[in-house]
Design an enzyme around this catalytic site. Structure first.
Site, PDB file in Angstrom:
ATOM      1  N   THR A 193      -2.567  -5.737   9.148  1.00  0.00           N
ATOM      2  CA  THR A 193      -2.880  -4.427   9.309  1.00  0.00           C
ATOM      3  C   THR A 193      -4.392  -4.174   9.697  1.00  0.00           C
ATOM      4  O   THR A 193      -5.223  -3.783   8.996  1.00  0.00           O
ATOM      5  CB  THR A 193      -2.494  -3.754   7.846  1.00  0.00           C
ATOM      6  OG1 THR A 193      -1.143  -4.225   7.666  1.00  0.00           O
ATOM      7  CG2 THR A 193      -2.498  -2.157   8.041  1.00  0.00           C
ATOM      8  N   TYR A 218      -2.194 -10.568   3.536  1.00  0.00           N
ATOM      9  CA  TYR A 218      -2.094  -9.129   3.892  1.00  0.00           C
ATOM     10  C   TYR A 218      -3.716  -8.674   4.236  1.00  0.00           C
ATOM     11  O   TYR A 218      -4.380  -8.419   3.543  1.00  0.00           O
ATOM     12  CB  TYR A 218      -1.776  -8.291   2.772  1.00  0.00           C
ATOM     13  CG  TYR A 218      -1.247  -7.024   2.866  1.00  0.00           C
ATOM     14  CD1 TYR A 218      -1.528  -6.103   4.072  1.00  0.00           C
ATOM     15  CD2 TYR A 218      -0.805  -6.119   1.746  1.00  0.00           C
ATOM     16  CE1 TYR A 218      -1.463  -4.712   4.052  1.00  0.00           C
ATOM     17  CE2 TYR A 218      -0.569  -4.715   1.977  1.00  0.00           C
ATOM     18  CZ  TYR A 218      -0.782  -4.204   3.112  1.00  0.00           C
ATOM     19  OH  TYR A 218      -0.397  -2.837   3.334  1.00  0.00           O
ATOM     20  N   LYS A 268       0.104 -10.530   7.407  1.00  0.00           N
ATOM     21  CA  LYS A 268       0.507  -9.381   7.896  1.00  0.00           C
ATOM     22  C   LYS A 268      -0.892  -8.582   8.325  1.00  0.00           C
ATOM     23  O   LYS A 268      -1.545  -8.147   7.576  1.00  0.00           O
ATOM     24  CB  LYS A 268       1.132  -8.432   6.497  1.00  0.00           C
ATOM     25  CG  LYS A 268       1.505  -7.106   6.819  1.00  0.00           C
ATOM     26  CD  LYS A 268       2.040  -6.151   5.342  1.00  0.00           C
ATOM     27  CE  LYS A 268       2.324  -4.861   5.597  1.00  0.00           C
ATOM     28  NZ  LYS A 268       1.164  -3.953   6.140  1.00  0.00           N
ATOM     29  N   ILE A 289       5.950  -4.370  10.027  1.00  0.00           N
ATOM     30  CA  ILE A 289       5.866  -4.007   8.453  1.00  0.00           C
ATOM     31  C   ILE A 289       5.230  -2.730   8.758  1.00  0.00           C
ATOM     32  O   ILE A 289       4.075  -2.562   8.924  1.00  0.00           O
ATOM     33  CB  ILE A 289       5.448  -4.980   7.440  1.00  0.00           C
ATOM     34  CG1 ILE A 289       6.253  -6.346   7.585  1.00  0.00           C
ATOM     35  CG2 ILE A 289       5.484  -4.286   6.246  1.00  0.00           C
ATOM     36  CD1 ILE A 289       5.285  -7.370   6.519  1.00  0.00           C
ATOM     37  N   SER A 334       5.014   1.637   7.059  1.00  0.00           N
ATOM     38  CA  SER A 334       5.269   2.627   6.086  1.00  0.00           C
ATOM     39  C   SER A 334       5.995   3.370   6.660  1.00  0.00           C
ATOM     40  O   SER A 334       6.787   4.255   5.999  1.00  0.00           O
ATOM     41  CB  SER A 334       3.845   3.348   5.658  1.00  0.00           C
ATOM     42  OG  SER A 334       3.028   3.724   6.881  1.00  0.00           O
ATOM     43  N   ASP A 376       2.036   0.517  12.157  1.00  0.00           N
ATOM     44  CA  ASP A 376       3.170   1.241  13.161  1.00  0.00           C
ATOM     45  C   ASP A 376       2.585   1.533  14.365  1.00  0.00           C
ATOM     46  O   ASP A 376       3.299   1.258  15.424  1.00  0.00           O
ATOM     47  CB  ASP A 376       3.624   2.536  12.243  1.00  0.00           C
ATOM     48  CG  ASP A 376       3.840   2.216  11.042  1.00  0.00           C
ATOM     49  OD1 ASP A 376       3.276   1.256  10.268  1.00  0.00           O
ATOM     50  OD2 ASP A 376       4.303   3.091  10.311  1.00  0.00           O
ATOM     51  N   GLU A 377       1.372   2.266  14.520  1.00  0.00           N
ATOM     52  CA  GLU A 377       0.997   2.547  15.832  1.00  0.00           C
ATOM     53  C   GLU A 377       0.611   1.598  16.781  1.00  0.00           C
ATOM     54  O   GLU A 377       0.329   2.032  18.002  1.00  0.00           O
ATOM     55  CB  GLU A 377      -0.207   3.800  15.465  1.00  0.00           C
ATOM     56  CG  GLU A 377      -1.396   3.142  14.924  1.00  0.00           C
ATOM     57  CD  GLU A 377      -1.214   3.591  13.317  1.00  0.00           C
ATOM     58  OE1 GLU A 377      -2.147   3.884  12.669  1.00  0.00           O
ATOM     59  OE2 GLU A 377      -0.175   3.111  12.492  1.00  0.00           O
ATOM     60  N   SER A 401       0.838  -1.131  -0.069  1.00  0.00           N
ATOM     61  CA  SER A 401      -0.087   0.207   0.065  1.00  0.00           C
ATOM     62  C   SER A 401       0.722   1.171  -0.089  1.00  0.00           C
ATOM     63  O   SER A 401       0.487   2.127  -0.785  1.00  0.00           O
ATOM     64  CB  SER A 401      -0.960  -0.015   0.976  1.00  0.00           C
ATOM     65  OG  SER A 401      -1.618  -1.268   1.343  1.00  0.00           O
ATOM     66  N   SER A 402       1.850   1.255   0.688  1.00  0.00           N
ATOM     67  CA  SER A 402       2.759   2.373   0.812  1.00  0.00           C
ATOM     68  C   SER A 402       3.546   2.540  -0.469  1.00  0.00           C
ATOM     69  O   SER A 402       3.895   3.909  -0.652  1.00  0.00           O
ATOM     70  CB  SER A 402       3.881   2.349   2.098  1.00  0.00           C
ATOM     71  OG  SER A 402       3.121   2.094   3.364  1.00  0.00           O
ATOM     72  N   GLY A 450       1.016  -4.850  11.432  1.00  0.00           N
ATOM     73  CA  GLY A 450       1.033  -4.222  10.260  1.00  0.00           C
ATOM     74  C   GLY A 450       0.748  -2.823  10.345  1.00  0.00           C
ATOM     75  O   GLY A 450       0.767  -1.941   9.475  1.00  0.00           O
TER      76      GLY A 450
END
Length: 298
Positions: free
Chosen positions: A170, A138, A168, A209, A211, A194-195, A50-51, A192
């Site tokens: 997310t 994903y 993954k 993983i 962005s 970051d936060e 996606s990134s 997935g």
């Protein structure tokens, strides 16, 4: 931890796709970003997700990005995102990634047409059978609109099948990540979002993983290492600072913001593909202020 988990564990940038002024992929900038991330301690690279603006790229461009990353084959773990609405297209990407020497492949579920669990399960088995490589699912329901309901026996069977290497995750519902891991402890599990890195690690993720790792990997590597050393108070403090940054990035537009920060750091990532828009001067100023206040390393 089994040997596959040991090999794949760590934090991986979801590498962006830098563009030149003429709109083509900037291969040199992409290599520079990836090499810098490896020097900073990345465990591997997640390519074409996606990134990377994957669904804004042509099929040839998606393969071009795989080709650029393959220059680092043997130096790190390489995961190619091969997801597509069309099974035929996803299988083609997967076979090409294997030819290039990627270590693993990942795929979003097919979306838009409201496919059911049997169709989605068949999609993953088809990719596996076409490429000979088990797939990392994903799981990004916020973007794909597809939920993996673990009460569905078709999905339960899928996550336990040889076709699936891992997930993954997310999804901010990290409880589901733990339930997937509990269903099949042999899966390689990546957080997935970051936060939610600390939460994901607490619930058994093998890695993460992200962005924003493109431009602030040292900050997240510090979170990862601090958590592993069981200094939970510091890990949480660093996560809060990272989340302050993420909140700012998302408020102005995540992909344009990441590309702006990379360019400000000296690697020209170019502008995002339309319909994304570049940041305004006011947005840039706001973002720079938040980074000064919160970025610990990077």
């Amino acid at each position: 931890m089994n040997s596959v988990k040991e090999k794949m564990a760590g934090i991986y940038p979801a590498t962006v796709t830098p563009f030149s002024a003429d709109g083509s992929i900037n291969r040199l900038a992409m290599l520079e970003i990836m090499k810098r991330n490896l020097e900073e301690g990345a465990g591997g690279l997640f390519i074409g997700g996606s990134s990377a603006e994957c669904f804004l790229l042509s099929p040839r461009e998606r393969k071009n990005a795989f080709e650029v990353a393959s220059e680092l084959k043997g130096k790190t773990n390489l995961i190619a995102h091969v997801g597509a609405v069309s099974t035929c297209q996803a299988c083609d990407y997967a076979k090409y990634a294997k030819e290039l020497g990627f270590d693993a492949i990942a795929a979003t579920p097919p979306f838009y047409y409201g496919f059911g669990s049997r169709e989605i399960s068949r999609y993953y088995h088809d990719i596996y059978e076409a490429s000979g490589m088990p797939v990392i699912i994903y799981n990004f329901p916020g973007n794909t609109g597809k939920e993996f309901n673990l009460a569905d026996p078709v999905y339960r069977e899928l996550f336990c099948s040889p076709a699936i290497l891992g997930v993954k995750h997310t999804n901010q519902v990290v409880y589901q990540m733990e339930r997937i891991r509990s269903l099949n402890p042999d899966l390689v599990v990546f957080n997935g979002f970051d936060e939610t890195m600390v939460a994901g690690l607490a619930l058994g993720a093998d890695g993460s993983i992200g962005s924003t790792f493109n431009f602030m990997l040292p900050h997240y590597k510090l979170i990862f290492d601090t958590y592993k050393k069981k200094d939970l108070e510091l890990a949480l403090e660093l996560q809060v600072k990272a989340n302050n940054i993420m909140e700012a990035l998302c408020s102005v537009g995540l992909i344009p913001a990441i590309k702006y920060v990379l360019t400000a750091q000296g690697i020209d990532a170019g502008e995002p593909r339309r319909p994304f828009l570049p940041l305004s001067p006011e947005q840039k100023q706001y973002l720079e202020q938040v980074l000064r206040q919160n970025l610990v390393a990077g």
